[in-house]
Design a protein around this motif. Structure first.
Motif, PDB file in Angstrom:
ATOM      1  N   PRO A 306       0.831  -1.207   0.000  1.00 38.61           N
ATOM      2  CA  PRO A 306       0.000   0.000   0.000  1.00 38.61           C
ATOM      3  C   PRO A 306       0.866   1.257   0.000  1.00 38.61           C
ATOM      4  O   PRO A 306       1.933   1.293   0.618  1.00 38.61           O
ATOM      5  CB  PRO A 306      -0.801  -0.132   1.301  1.00 38.61           C
ATOM      6  N   ALA A 307       0.404   2.280  -0.682  1.00 37.03           N
ATOM      7  CA  ALA A 307       1.180   3.513  -0.812  1.00 37.03           C
ATOM      8  C   ALA A 307       1.363   4.198   0.547  1.00 37.03           C
ATOM      9  O   ALA A 307       0.365   4.519   1.202  1.00 37.03           O
ATOM     10  CB  ALA A 307       0.485   4.458  -1.784  1.00 37.03           C
ATOM     11  N   PRO A 308       2.580   4.426   0.985  1.00 39.14           N
ATOM     12  CA  PRO A 308       2.800   5.123   2.261  1.00 39.14           C
ATOM     13  C   PRO A 308       2.590   6.623   2.111  1.00 39.14           C
ATOM     14  O   PRO A 308       2.834   7.202   1.046  1.00 39.14           O
ATOM     15  CB  PRO A 308       4.259   4.795   2.592  1.00 39.14           C
ATOM     16  N   ASP A 309       2.146   7.256   3.188  1.00 39.05           N
ATOM     17  CA  ASP A 309       1.899   8.695   3.194  1.00 39.05           C
ATOM     18  C   ASP A 309       3.194   9.414   3.549  1.00 39.05           C
ATOM     19  O   ASP A 309       3.457   9.734   4.709  1.00 39.05           O
ATOM     20  CB  ASP A 309       0.793   9.033   4.190  1.00 39.05           C
ATOM     21  N   THR A 310       4.027   9.665   2.544  1.00 44.74           N
ATOM     22  CA  THR A 310       5.302  10.344   2.750  1.00 44.74           C
ATOM     23  C   THR A 310       5.668  11.089   1.481  1.00 44.74           C
ATOM     24  O   THR A 310       5.043  10.903   0.434  1.00 44.74           O
ATOM     25  CB  THR A 310       6.403   9.339   3.136  1.00 44.74           C
ATOM     26  N   SER A 311       6.684  11.962   1.566  1.00 47.41           N
ATOM     27  CA  SER A 311       7.133  12.750   0.422  1.00 47.41           C
ATOM     28  C   SER A 311       8.592  12.421   0.114  1.00 47.41           C
ATOM     29  O   SER A 311       9.414  12.305   1.031  1.00 47.41           O
ATOM     30  CB  SER A 311       7.001  14.251   0.709  1.00 47.41           C
ATOM     31  N   LEU A 312       8.901  12.279  -1.178  1.00 46.59           N
ATOM     32  CA  LEU A 312      10.239  11.905  -1.610  1.00 46.59           C
ATOM     33  C   LEU A 312      10.774  12.918  -2.618  1.00 46.59           C
ATOM     34  O   LEU A 312      10.022  13.436  -3.452  1.00 46.59           O
ATOM     35  CB  LEU A 312      10.226  10.518  -2.259  1.00 46.59           C
ATOM     36  N   LEU A 313      12.069  13.175  -2.537  1.00 46.13           N
ATOM     37  CA  LEU A 313      12.768  13.982  -3.535  1.00 46.13           C
ATOM     38  C   LEU A 313      13.974  13.192  -4.007  1.00 46.13           C
ATOM     39  O   LEU A 313      14.778  12.723  -3.180  1.00 46.13           O
ATOM     40  CB  LEU A 313      13.230  15.314  -2.939  1.00 46.13           C
ATOM     41  N   VAL A 314      14.110  13.002  -5.317  1.00 38.63           N
ATOM     42  CA  VAL A 314      15.240  12.273  -5.884  1.00 38.63           C
ATOM     43  C   VAL A 314      16.004  13.187  -6.823  1.00 38.63           C
ATOM     44  O   VAL A 314      15.433  14.094  -7.439  1.00 38.63           O
ATOM     45  CB  VAL A 314      14.787  11.000  -6.629  1.00 38.63           C
ATOM     46  N   THR A 315      17.322  12.951  -6.945  1.00 42.27           N
ATOM     47  CA  THR A 315      18.138  13.782  -7.818  1.00 42.27           C
ATOM     48  C   THR A 315      18.991  12.909  -8.728  1.00 42.27           C
ATOM     49  O   THR A 315      19.351  11.783  -8.388  1.00 42.27           O
ATOM     50  CB  THR A 315      19.079  14.709  -7.013  1.00 42.27           C
ATOM     51  N   SER A 316      19.293  13.469  -9.891  1.00 41.00           N
ATOM     52  CA  SER A 316      20.200  12.813 -10.830  1.00 41.00           C
ATOM     53  C   SER A 316      20.660  13.862 -11.837  1.00 41.00           C
ATOM     54  O   SER A 316      20.335  15.047 -11.708  1.00 41.00           O
ATOM     55  CB  SER A 316      19.494  11.644 -11.539  1.00 41.00           C
ATOM     56  N   SER A 317      21.423  13.430 -12.836  1.00 39.72           N
ATOM     57  CA  SER A 317      21.830  14.312 -13.929  1.00 39.72           C
ATOM     58  C   SER A 317      21.790  13.523 -15.221  1.00 39.72           C
ATOM     59  O   SER A 317      22.030  12.308 -15.232  1.00 39.72           O
ATOM     60  CB  SER A 317      23.214  14.896 -13.677  1.00 39.72           C
ATOM     61  N   LYS A 318      21.481  14.232 -16.317  1.00 36.49           N
ATOM     62  CA  LYS A 318      21.370  13.571 -17.612  1.00 36.49           C
ATOM     63  C   LYS A 318      22.708  13.036 -18.096  1.00 36.49           C
ATOM     64  O   LYS A 318      22.758  12.012 -18.776  1.00 36.49           O
ATOM     65  CB  LYS A 318      20.791  14.556 -18.628  1.00 36.49           C
ATOM     66  N   VAL A 319      23.784  13.731 -17.743  1.00 34.59           N
ATOM     67  CA  VAL A 319      25.131  13.296 -18.113  1.00 34.59           C
ATOM     68  C   VAL A 319      25.986  13.235 -16.858  1.00 34.59           C
ATOM     69  O   VAL A 319      26.077  14.214 -16.111  1.00 34.59           O
ATOM     70  CB  VAL A 319      25.775  14.265 -19.128  1.00 34.59           C
ATOM     71  N   GLY A 320      26.580  12.082 -16.598  1.00 35.07           N
ATOM     72  CA  GLY A 320      27.492  11.959 -15.470  1.00 35.07           C
ATOM     73  C   GLY A 320      27.024  11.044 -14.362  1.00 35.07           C
ATOM     74  O   GLY A 320      27.830  10.591 -13.556  1.00 35.07           O
ATOM     75  N   GLU A 321      25.712  10.772 -14.286  1.00 33.78           N
ATOM     76  CA  GLU A 321      25.182   9.873 -13.267  1.00 33.78           C
ATOM     77  C   GLU A 321      24.650   8.602 -13.935  1.00 33.78           C
ATOM     78  O   GLU A 321      23.958   8.679 -14.963  1.00 33.78           O
ATOM     79  CB  GLU A 321      24.042  10.540 -12.492  1.00 33.78           C
TER      80      GLU A 321
END
Length: 375
Positions: A306-321
């Motif tokens: 079941p979907a947990p009630d929380t907030s997420l932020l993810v990061t990446s880059s198009k070149v280099g990651e």
């Protein structure tokens, strides 16, 4: 001299320069074709190359904080001793003990009510019995009279593996950034608990409750918040805790928020991955427990629970990651999950390193602050 000291790096550079000059100077004398001359040339080249690689390695380690000491480098750091602070609460100091204090920056803000304060602490889990050091940043408001009855939100800040907690202070500048953002009105004052996820060195537990081994996830989900809340003025209401980390720490941060949304209301994964690896540094994490293995796979977790009630932020880059494509898939999986909220920072370019994370940390802290509550 310590592994990260400037003296060691300078000494290595001096030795490399001397060997280079010596090689150039002695090369004509070693130009003969007998075995002694050939051995001399091979030896000089080998020693010079090794010294040059040592200089590069020492410089990289100082910049990125991979290893804190020689013992850490060679996998000999196993001690988990705790220093007793006789000013702490309780007859035995309790699960959290303050070992040292320092100011946030060298210039200005010497008084904690102006510049905040960094405290080095030792934490011992009452449930897991895991003992580990950490650094706590207390914002200036924590010491100001008008805030003496206020409780503050808190965020756990995690390194990658192996990582050093000191790098979060000295290289990634979390305390200084948090202080400046709050002064600019871009985030609320928060307490930061800065540490590495490697609480059972040298093993990389990937923040898993290892069967018959370290109960790392329980430590971060239960023991650490309880110890910090029992010692500092942290808001105890739901929605008061967040977590942010890079690389392995980013994976752990996302997992904590998904598995324990009642504890962590928001999480930031900087250059995170989404499934616990199993390799020589981790050992056997799951002991053939399929359910435990699946829970450690965040994509599987999103699709089958079941979907947990929380907030997420993810990061990446198009070149280099190398996590760019998997990050896009993770975002889609969270959106399909429904209740869980997701945001992202995607750079055009940026490698898996401190420079990239320093570009992402200010906005990440501002985002995290906006999702936590103060008392």
């Amino acid at each position: 001299m310590g592994l990260t000291s400037k003296k060691v790096l300078l000494l290595a550079i001096v030795v490399a320069v001397v060997l280079f000059v010596g090689t150039v100077w002695l090369w004509p004398r070693l130009s003969r074709r007998n075995w002694r001359a050939v051995s001399g040339r091979v030896g000089l080249l080998l020693v010079t190359q090794v010294t040059l690689f040592a200089c590069v390695g020492l410089a990289a380690n100082r910049s990125f904080g991979f290893y804190a000491s020689w013992a850490d480098l060679f996998g000999q750091e196993t001690g988990q001793g705790v220093v007793v602070d006789h000013n702490a609460h309780g007859p035995d100091g309790g699960p959290l003990q303050v070992l040292d204090t320092r100011k946030v920056s060298k210039t200005g803000g010497g008084r904690p009510e102006i510049g905040g304060q960094i405290q080095k602490i030792a934490v011992t889990g009452t449930t897991t019995h895991i003992a580990t050091p950490a650094y706590v940043y207390l914002p200036p408001e924590y010491f100001q009279a008008q805030y003496r009855t206020r409780t503050f939100p808190a965020a756990v800040v995690l390194t990658g593996y192996p990582g050093t907690a000191e790098a979060l202070v000295d290289k990634l500048h979390y305390p200084r950034t948090a202080r400046d953002l709050a002064k600019q009105g871009r985030m609320q004052p928060m307490i930061l608990v800065m540490m590495r996820p490697t609480v059972a060195p040298p093993r990389d537990t990937e923040c898993v409750d290892v069967p018959g081994g370290p109960q790392t996830e329980t430590f971060f989900a239960k023991d650490l918040p309880e110890a910090v809340s029992g010692h500092y003025r942290v808001n105890r209401a739901p929605g008061s805790w967040g977590v942010i980390g890079d690389s392995t720490g980013g994976y752990c941060a996302l997992k904590f928020a998904l598995h324990h949304p009642s504890v962590y209301a928001a999480a930031v994964g900087l250059s995170a991955y989404y499934k616990a690896p199993v390799d020589p540094t981790t050992g056997d994490l799951f002991h053939d427990d399929k359910q435990l293995r699946n829970r450690a796979d965040l994509m599987w977790f999103l699709k089958h629970t079941p979907a947990p009630d929380t907030s997420l932020l993810v990061t990446s880059s198009k070149v280099g990651e190398n996590n760019y494509k998997s990050t896009l898939k993770f975002i889609d999986a969270v959106k399909a999950n429904g209740r869980t909220r997701v945001s992202s920072i995607i750079l055009d370019s940026g490698g898996h390193n401190f420079n990239t994370w320093r570009r992402e940390i200010p906005e990440s802290l501002s985002w995290l602050s906006g999702r936590l509550t103060a008392g």
